[in-house]
Design a protein around this motif. Structure first.
Motif, mmCIF file in Angstrom:
data_model
loop_
_atom_site.group_PDB
_atom_site.id
_atom_site.type_symbol
_atom_site.label_atom_id
_atom_site.label_comp_id
_atom_site.label_asym_id
_atom_site.label_seq_id
_atom_site.Cartn_x
_atom_site.Cartn_y
_atom_site.Cartn_z
ATOM 1 N N LEU A 1 0.831 -1.203 0.000
ATOM 2 C CA LEU A 1 0.000 0.000 0.000
ATOM 3 C C LEU A 1 0.867 1.254 0.000
ATOM 4 C CD1 LEU A 1 -2.980 0.998 0.220
ATOM 5 C CD2 LEU A 1 -2.662 1.011 2.713
ATOM 6 N N GLU A 2 1.926 1.247 0.771
ATOM 7 C CA GLU A 2 2.841 2.396 0.820
ATOM 8 C C GLU A 2 3.479 2.656 -0.543
ATOM 9 O OE1 GLU A 2 5.660 1.384 3.791
ATOM 10 O OE2 GLU A 2 4.248 1.562 5.471
ATOM 11 N N GLU A 3 3.782 1.587 -1.269
ATOM 12 C CA GLU A 3 4.478 1.699 -2.555
ATOM 13 C C GLU A 3 3.525 1.919 -3.729
ATOM 14 O OE1 GLU A 3 7.734 1.626 -3.035
ATOM 15 O OE2 GLU A 3 8.486 0.950 -1.077
ATOM 16 N N ALA A 4 2.235 1.729 -3.493
ATOM 17 C CA ALA A 4 1.253 1.787 -4.583
ATOM 18 C C ALA A 4 1.166 3.186 -5.190
ATOM 19 C CB ALA A 4 -0.117 1.352 -4.068
ATOM 20 N N ARG A 5 1.078 3.235 -6.514
ATOM 21 C CA ARG A 5 0.977 4.491 -7.244
ATOM 22 C C ARG A 5 -0.420 4.750 -7.800
ATOM 23 N NH1 ARG A 5 6.099 2.549 -10.833
ATOM 24 N NH2 ARG A 5 7.770 2.862 -9.296
ATOM 25 N N GLY A 6 -1.262 3.722 -7.771
ATOM 26 C CA GLY A 6 -2.565 3.815 -8.416
ATOM 27 C C GLY A 6 -3.640 4.452 -7.569
ATOM 28 N N ARG A 7 -4.654 4.953 -8.245
ATOM 29 C CA ARG A 7 -5.837 5.476 -7.551
ATOM 30 C C ARG A 7 -6.618 4.326 -6.917
ATOM 31 N NH1 ARG A 7 -10.977 8.994 -10.042
ATOM 32 N NH2 ARG A 7 -12.478 8.341 -8.438
ATOM 33 N N TYR A 8 -6.652 3.200 -7.610
ATOM 34 C CA TYR A 8 -7.428 2.058 -7.137
ATOM 35 C C TYR A 8 -6.492 1.005 -6.544
ATOM 36 C CZ TYR A 8 -11.090 4.243 -9.892
ATOM 37 O OH TYR A 8 -11.998 5.150 -10.395
ATOM 38 N N ILE A 9 -6.921 0.409 -5.428
ATOM 39 C CA ILE A 9 -6.163 -0.630 -4.751
ATOM 40 C C ILE A 9 -6.942 -1.937 -4.832
ATOM 41 C CG2 ILE A 9 -5.165 -1.416 -2.563
ATOM 42 C CD1 ILE A 9 -3.790 1.072 -3.662
ATOM 43 N N ALA A 10 -6.297 -2.978 -5.341
ATOM 44 C CA ALA A 10 -6.915 -4.305 -5.394
ATOM 45 C C ALA A 10 -5.999 -5.295 -4.691
ATOM 46 C CB ALA A 10 -7.141 -4.726 -6.847
ATOM 47 N N TYR A 11 -6.601 -6.228 -3.965
ATOM 48 C CA TYR A 11 -5.826 -7.244 -3.265
ATOM 49 C C TYR A 11 -5.953 -8.590 -3.970
ATOM 50 C CZ TYR A 11 -5.564 -3.893 0.564
ATOM 51 O OH TYR A 11 -5.322 -2.767 1.322
ATOM 52 N N LEU A 12 -4.872 -9.344 -3.941
ATOM 53 C CA LEU A 12 -4.852 -10.677 -4.542
ATOM 54 C C LEU A 12 -3.924 -11.542 -3.710
ATOM 55 C CD1 LEU A 12 -5.342 -12.734 -6.855
ATOM 56 C CD2 LEU A 12 -3.566 -11.543 -8.171
ATOM 57 N N ASP A 13 -4.406 -12.703 -3.281
ATOM 58 C CA ASP A 13 -3.550 -13.625 -2.546
ATOM 59 C C ASP A 13 -2.700 -14.423 -3.524
ATOM 60 O OD1 ASP A 13 -4.404 -12.745 -0.120
ATOM 61 O OD2 ASP A 13 -5.819 -14.385 0.238
ATOM 62 N N ALA A 14 -1.544 -14.880 -3.077
ATOM 63 C CA ALA A 14 -0.521 -15.445 -3.963
ATOM 64 C C ALA A 14 -0.900 -16.788 -4.574
ATOM 65 C CB ALA A 14 0.796 -15.584 -3.199
ATOM 66 N N ASP A 15 -1.969 -17.417 -4.098
ATOM 67 C CA ASP A 15 -2.385 -18.691 -4.672
ATOM 68 C C ASP A 15 -3.758 -18.624 -5.336
ATOM 69 O OD1 ASP A 15 -3.694 -18.303 -2.289
ATOM 70 O OD2 ASP A 15 -3.412 -20.349 -1.544
ATOM 71 N N ASP A 16 -4.340 -17.442 -5.418
ATOM 72 C CA ASP A 16 -5.655 -17.293 -6.024
ATOM 73 C C ASP A 16 -5.549 -16.843 -7.478
ATOM 74 O OD1 ASP A 16 -6.944 -18.060 -3.684
ATOM 75 O OD2 ASP A 16 -7.030 -16.010 -2.920
#
Length: 252
Positions: A81-96
Motif C-alpha cells: 500500500l505504501e508503494e502503490a501508485r494507483g488510484r485504485y487498490i486491489a488485493y490478490l492472494d498469492a495462490d488465487d
C-alpha cells in the motif's frame, strides 16, 4: 480515462502457485495496472519463481518488493500500500486466480455505483486451481451491522477507490484476520461495501488442513468481535451464530 490499479500480493512460500497467479493478472483485459509482489522472506523458492516470471515476461508493470525480515500478511499488504501508485487498490492472494475480466468489470462497477469499496463473488477451487462449481454469491451492499454477521467479503475480490477513502484508512491492523478487521473498521466509519454478484475469482483451498482452518476461523472471528470491535458477550454471540450459519452454507 483509464486510471492505474495497484494490485497488492503478499508472497510467502507460494512457489507452487505464484506463476499462475501472475499469469491471471497479465491476462487481464484492463491493462493499466501495476502488480506489487511483496516477497516476505519465503523459505521455499518463491523469490526465484517470481524472478523467472519477470524475466520471461519482461513486463515493467510487475514490481518485486523484498522484505528484509518476515512481517506477515498484514505487514506485507501495508508495504504494498505504501508503494502503490494507483488510484485504485486491489488485493490478490498469492495462490488465487482472477478471471480475465475481473479488473475491467469491477472497476466499471465501482464507477457506476460511485462506491469507495467494492467486492465480488468467487468460486472455490482445488489445489490445482480448478473450479469446484461451488460459487459464493454476494449481496448488493453491506453496511457495518450487516457485515458483522456476514463476513462474505473475500480479500482477493476487494477493490478500493483512494480518491474516496484515503490510503491512510486502508492500513491493515497487525492482528489475526487482519483483512476482515479492516473491512469492519472501514464500514464502521460509515462507508458501504458494494457487492458485484459475479464469479470473477477462484479461491484455491488446500484439502489437508480444512478442519484446523475451521477451528482457527472460529477463534479469529470471536477474537474480532470481543477484542477488535469491543462487542458485548451477548452481541458477539448473536453475530457469531449468524456468521456460523453463513460460513457453513458457503462451503456446502
Amino acid at each position: 480515462m483509464d486510471e492505474l490499479v495497484s494490485i497488492i500480493v503478499p508472497v510467502y512460500n507460494a512457489e507452487k502457485y505464484i506463476g499462475e497467479t501472475i499469469a491471471s493478472v497479465t491476462a487481464q483485459t484492463y491493462e493499466n495496472w501495476e502488480l506489487l509482489l511483496v516477497e516476505d522472506c519465503s523459505s521455499d523458492g518463491s523469490l526465484a519463481a517470481i524472478r523467472r516470471c519477470m524475466e520471461e515476461r519482461e513486463d515493467s508493470r510487475i514490481r518485486l518488493l523484498r522484505q528484509p525480515s518476515n512481517i506477515g500478511a498484514a505487514g506485507a499488504r501495508n508495504r504494498g500500500l505504501e508503494e502503490a501508485r494507483g488510484r485504485y487498490i486491489a488485493y490478490l492472494d498469492a495462490d488465487d486466480l482472477w478471471a480475465p475480466k475481473k479488473l475491467e468489470k469491477e472497476l466499471r462497477f465501482l464507477r457506476e455505483t460511485g462506491a469507495a469499496f467494492a467486492f465480488t463473488g468467487y468460486e472455490f477451487a482445488d489445489e490445482q486451481g480448478r473450479g469446484t462449481g461451488k460459487v459464493v454469491h454476494v449481496p448488493r451492499t453491506l453496511c457495518y451491522r450487516q457485515a458483522l454477521s456476514n463476513t462474505t467479503i473475500f480479500t482477493t475480490t476487494v477493490m478500493f477507490d483512494t480518491a474516496k477513502i484515503g490510503k491512510e484508512e486502508l492500513a491493515m491492523p497487525v492482528i489475526k484476520s487482519e483483512d476482515t478487521a479492516l473491512w469492519f473498521r472501514v464500514l464502521r466509519k460509515g462507508y458501504t461495501a458494494y457487492g458485484l454478484d459475479e464469479n470473477l475469482v477462484r479461491y484455491r483451498r488446500s484439502g489437508g488442513t480444512l478442519s484446523a482452518n475451521k477451528l482457527e476461523a472460529i477463534r479469529r472471528i470471536w477474537h474480532l468481535y470481543r477484542r477488535a470491535e469491543g462487542l458485548s458477550l451477548p452481541r458477539s454471540a448473536w453475530h457469531f451464530c449468524f456468521w456460523a450459519v453463513r460460513a457453513v452454507k458457503r462451503r456446502l
